[in-house]
Design an enzyme around this catalytic site. Structure first.
Site, PDB file in Angstrom:
ATOM      1  N   ALA A 116     -66.506 -36.278  27.471  1.00 38.53           N
ATOM      2  CA  ALA A 116     -67.689 -37.082  27.134  1.00 38.53           C
ATOM      3  C   ALA A 116     -68.562 -37.204  28.377  1.00 38.53           C
ATOM      4  O   ALA A 116     -68.114 -36.913  29.486  1.00 38.53           O
ATOM      5  CB  ALA A 116     -67.270 -38.479  26.668  1.00 38.53           C
ATOM      6  N   LYS A 117     -69.787 -37.570  28.204  1.00 36.28           N
ATOM      7  CA  LYS A 117     -70.666 -37.885  29.335  1.00 36.28           C
ATOM      8  C   LYS A 117     -71.819 -38.717  28.807  1.00 36.28           C
ATOM      9  O   LYS A 117     -72.205 -38.569  27.645  1.00 36.28           O
ATOM     10  CB  LYS A 117     -71.225 -36.596  29.951  1.00 36.28           C
ATOM     11  CG  LYS A 117     -71.704 -36.761  31.372  1.00 36.28           C
ATOM     12  CD  LYS A 117     -70.522 -36.859  32.312  1.00 36.28           C
ATOM     13  CE  LYS A 117     -70.908 -36.804  33.749  1.00 36.28           C
ATOM     14  NZ  LYS A 117     -69.733 -36.565  34.594  1.00 36.28           N
TER      15      LYS A 117
END
Ligand code: NAD
Length: 427
Positions: A116-117
């Site tokens: 994720a980011k």
């Protein structure tokens, strides 16, 4: 050729975004494996991307709107994991590309996480501490439906730090009605952060460099090292290698580099956080530019400052015998091809600096178990995990005629594809 088409290597490489780089790496790895094309196609895309609007009351009473993102790439191996960055250049595409990168990094380390980011489009230097706290608390609230200790666990990144994570954790916990330290990592140890987290990425760069030196049968006490960026990653990697007897002959900060062919005592040079400007202001050494540091005739070059510093423009002038990536993405794909042609091994970021996410995983385990580990235990377990990951990548490298980067991506993709295969597709 039309006038708009790129003409030089460096023009060509500037066209590639984080998503394109991540997709190209996926395809290169898939070409070596017998992976279902449907799974590869799935991995070309994020599962979801959330875009939120964050209203902030400024200190002068006015209201301003900010945009935040959270990209989820793949969760087949476990909850999503990745940083939150506060930077004016944050955008949806970059978050997607970096979330894919996190999927590979977690898989190469065999951590039970997916990628994720996220982040907020804001220059944090233009916010007061109170404004940053209000922005963080509201961002946590906007993301609350899609994050959690079992679903998505953010961490610090550019422009965010342990204090930001403390506010984020507090905001999330207040709404949940219970203290949830496992919702973020990179917190201060007093509220469930792990000892050793901040130094872990640099330490892992040191551990992997030591293994690579050993692999090529070099003697570490005869090895010269240049480190670009004497910050958290660079200084900790340099000090780790200095303690093992390597000679750290050049280091730099944003203002320039210093060079001493006899090697520095790395504890004598203060890092960026300790004294900004100390590196380039260091008296007892020859001054160089950052560009010159990258081209020094050393055994090991560790770019540990920013991305895209080794490019089609300078890769042919690099004289190092090995490159270990401390920063994320310091080598463009054109430079990577040139190093491949020139037989210069490049040990990739997703392996070398993965100590950060690995100790984040330890932090998450400590939070879930409500039990803090001593620093010595963190160091021991980090060493074990880094060596295990190194051996997995080295085995692929030894079996196939490929680069170290391809070997790391193959290890990662194999694990992700196997997990997809074992779980099948719902419904
Ligand atoms: P930092 O801010 O602590 O240190 C960065 C260093 O690079 C400083 O010495 C700074 O002066 C120098 N620098 C900045 N801009 C430069 C430029 N244009 N040219 C030359 N030097 C420059 O940052 P850090 O946490 O050490 O991160 C460095 C790199 O490592 C980044 O790419 C980051 O994404 C990556 N990384 C960091 C972590 C982490 O947890 N800290 C984990 C994995 C990867």
């Amino acid at each position: 050729m039309t006038a708009a088409e790129p003409t030089t290597e460096s023009e060509i490489e500037e066209e590639e975004s984080a998503v394109e780089t991540a997709r190209r790496q996926l395809e290169r790895a898939a070409a070596h494996l017998d992976v279902d094309e449907g799974i590869v196609e799935r991995l070309r895309h994020p599962t979801s991307v959330y875009r939120v609007t964050i209203p902030l009351e400024r200190d002068d009473g006015t209201r301003e709107m900010f945009t935040g993102y959270r990209a989820h790439h793949d969760s087949v191996r476990g909850p999503y994991k990745g940083g939150l960055r506060y930077h004016p250049a944050v955008n949806e595409e970059e978050c997607v590309g970096l979330s894919m990168w996190m999927t590979w990094k977690c898989a190469v380390m065999d951590l039970p996480f997916g990628g994720a980011k996220g982040g907020v489009v804001v220059d944090p230097k233009e916010l007061s501490s109170d404004e940053k706290e209000r922005l963080t608390r509201r961002f946590a609230e906007e993301l609350r439906p899609v994050i959690g200790p079992k679903t998505d666990i953010p961490a610090p990144d550019m422009g965010t730090d342990p204090k930001t994570m403390a506010w984020f954790m507090d905001a999330y916990s207040m709404q949940e009605g219970e203290t949830e330290p496992g919702v973020v990592t990179g917190k201060p140890p007093v509220i469930g952060g792990s000892y050793g987290r901040e130094k872990a990425p640099g330490r892992s760069v040191g551990i992997i460099t030591e293994e690579a030196i050993d692999y090529y049968d070099w003697d570490i006490t005869d090895t010269t090292v240049a480190v670009q960026g004497f910050g958290s990653v660079g200084a900790n990697a340099a000090r780790y290698l200095d303690d093992l007897g390597a000679s750290i002959v050049a280091v730099s900060d944003i203002d320039g580099a210093i060079y001493d062919p006899d090697g520095f005592d790395t504890n004598d040079v203060e890092d960026h956080d300790e004294t900004p400007g100390m590196v380039s202001g260091y008296a007892d050494a020859q001054s160089l530019s950052n560009e010159e540091l990258l081209e020094l005739d050393v055994d090991v070059l560790i770019p540990a400052a920013i991305g895209n510093v080794l490019t089609g423009e300078n890769a042919r002038r690099v004289q190092a015998d090995m490159i270990v990536e401390g920063a994320n993405g310091p080598t463009t794909s054109t430079a990577g091809q040139i190093f491949e042609e020139r037989d210069i091994p490049v040990i990739p970021d997703i392996l070398a600096n993965a100590g950060g996410v690995t100790v984040s995983y330890f932090e998450w385990l400590q939070d879930i178990n409500r039990r803090s580990w001593r620093l010595e235990r963190v160091h021991e377990e980090l060493q074990t995990e880094m060596l295990r990951a190194w051996e997995g990548v080295r085995d692929e490298y030894d079996t196939r005629d490929i680069t170290w980067r391809d070997a790391a991506y193959i290890v990662a993709l194999e694990r992700i594809a196997e997990a997809h295969d074992a779980r099948g597709l719902w419904p």
